[in-house]
Write an enzyme that holds these catalytic residues in place. Structure first.
Site: not given
Length: 547
Positions: A48-49, A164, A428
């Site tokens: 929530l912060n 989280c 890659c």
């Protein structure tokens, strides 16, 4: 005023956490009205912060669904679809990605970011990847064939851990270690160590989970006998609350499909009654405890937690008479490390997670970096800025886009360092490959697939091998050892299904060796019309099922 051309662009936002909330807010405010959100996680008080789309009443609910509801309240004309699912689920296949104009990824999981990157490369949909680690972050655009992708650079195993879901549902030993350090910082650390602490509930905080200086004070560097008795009782109460009472309450409100925690007091029955312990009977940890590679019994861990809590309380009150004079956790502080070790081990037992040795805890505990709201805000804004540049430039070139690094630490460096994205890495393993979309049913045999599709459709000559790339690289076929493979078995029996990626490598002794990817994408049935709520009004549209 926003650009009207952005209204009908379809954007897929992967992750509705710290970065995702910033991205979604900025997208809606910039005029985007067709958004799809996916996030498997639920909202915890620790979010929530910094994840400002969420409020206390949303705790326990889906991040994706709540994000959708909050945005629709502010932008009722928006068309928003939300999924509380794993983005790696087969339902999010090639056709799903191809409906979007761009994908924005705001995840902290390297493996999932690689998956989203691979799907964007295969589908040809542009990707903008955002990531943060404490006070640093980056925004990276990925255009197939024009810029390097996420896999063009080597990503080592992460040494920093997100917080989280630490409190709600730990699944790894490191989650328990992070939780233990947060508990230490909350009770024994300086004021700044409580910044972004997942255990700090604010108004809902239990009276036990407060800095020790709010409980009692030392007089002339001496803790009274009465306060010592109270501190010992508090150590037992914090033990009981942290590892039993809170978890029983958690189990009662959780969905039955969620992992149930095991309260420690239930496991200790018959072995140890913690209420009978005292400073005289529960001596300081014995010599065997400091052996770094030793793994200790549950009663030993319980005694150690209570004793170290008590000893730390006395030490902090006498050596650091106010919280402002306290110091941050130091992994070389043996008493503090024993507290972290005991707390993380008990937490691991609560959730049936493999325990780490004291030696491993010491190695891990120095690598924890908090999520910072301002870093998320900057990275979220940068990703949307890159998105708008890409969508409003008719044919974006490499130099039109920016790979931006954020450095918010106090230093002589600039806050933002922007540069043109690097060229694709020719080595890659993801974007250097040519991809073939295969719509064959996996029920065909391996032999039929090799003969008709590989040698027939793709006209591959000479020796080659096939490997399945998920969940880990596994050899499916090698022409040089053909007799050792089950040629009569179906591809599905060998783990190939819709959305499976098969890698083909041709032997280097041919004139033009081939490396390519074969992506299985089965024809999808035409979705039926359904009624969905877009804003406040029902509206029929052809789309995939929402939740």
């Amino acid at each position: 005023m926003f650009n009207a051309s952005l209204t009908h662009k379809r954007i897929f936002v992967v992750g509705a956490g710290g970065i995702g909330c910033e991205v979604l807010k900025t997208l809606a405010a910039s005029g985007f009205r067709h958004l799809t959100i996916i996030d498997l996680d639920t909202i915890d008080v620790s979010n929530l912060n910094r994840q400002f789309l969420f409020r206390k009443e949303h705790i326990g609910q889906s991040k994706a669904h709540v994000s959708r509801s909050v945005l629709l309240e502010r932008y009722p004309d928006a068309h928003i679809i939300s999924y509380q699912e794993n983005v790696k689920s087969p339902r999010f296949n090639l056709q799903f990605y191809q409906q979007f104009d761009c994908v924005i990824c705001g995840l902290d999981n390297v493996d999932t970011r690689r998956h989203v990157n691979r799907m964007c490369i295969i589908s040809g949909v542009p990707l903008i990847d955002g990531g943060t680690a404490g006070l640093t972050g980056q925004s990276k655009p990925v255009l197939k064939g024009k810029t390097e992708c996420f896999d063009c650079t080597v990503h080592a195993a992460p040494t920093h851990y997100a917080v989280c879901t630490i409190r709600a549902s730990p699944t790894q030993p490191v989650h328990c270690i992070v939780w233990a350090q947060m508990l230490y910082n909350l009770i024994f650390g300086p004021p700044e160590s409580n910044f972004n602490n997942a255990l700090d509930d604010g108004e809902k905080a239990t009276p036990l989970m407060v800095p020790i200086w709010k409980v009692c004070q030392a007089t002339n560097g001496v803790v009274s006998e009465k306060d010592r008795v109270d501190l010992w009782k508090r150590a037992i109460d914090v033990f009981t609350c942290s590892f039993s009472t809170e978890l029983k309450e958690r189990n009662e409100v959780l969905d039955k499909n969620m992992v149930q925690a095991k309260p420690i007091l239930d496991l200790l029955k018959g072995d140890l009654d913690v209420t009978t312990l005292s400073p005289d009977t529960c001596s300081s940890i014995d010599e065997t405890f400091v052996e770094n590679l030793a793994v200790h019994t549950l009663p030993q861990l319980a005694k150690t937690f209570i004793r170290t809590f008590y000893d730390l309380s006395i030490r902090q009150l006498t050596q650091h008479p106010t919280q402002d004079t306290s110091v941050l956790f130091d992994k070389d502080d043996s008493l503090a490390l024993n507290f972290i070790y005991a707390a993380s081990s008990l937490r691991s037992i609560n959730f049936n997670i493999k325990r780490e040795t004291r030696h491993s805890v010491k190695a891990i505990v120095g690598n924890i970096v908090p999520a910072v709201a301002s870093t998320n805000a900057v990275v979220g804004g940068l990703t949307v800025l890159e998105l708008i540049k890409f969508l409003t430039i008719s044919s974006p070139l490499q130099n039109d886009l920016c790979y931006t690094v954020v450095q918010m630490r106090e230093s002589n460096h600039r806050l933002l360092s922007a540069s043109a994205p690097a060229d694709p890495n020719p080595e890659c393993p993801t974007c250097s490959l040519t991809y073939h979309i295969c719509d064959l049913n996996p029920s065909i045999s391996l032999k039929n697939f090799v003969d008709s599709y590989i040698r027939g459709t793709l006209t591959i000559k000479g020796d080659f091998s096939l490997s399945v790339s998920t969940p880990s690289l596994r050899v499916l076929y090698d022409s040089e050892m053909e007799e050792e493979f089950p040629l009569d078995k179906s591809l599905s029996a060998l783990g190939v299904a819709d959305t499976t990626l098969v890698l083909l490598d041709q032997c280097c002794d041919t004139d033009t060796p081939v490396s390519c990817g074969i992506y299985f994408s089965l024809p999808q049935p035409t979705p039926q019309k359904r009624t969905t709520v877009s804003g406040g009004l029902p509206k029929e549209e052809k789309t995939m099922k929402t939740h």
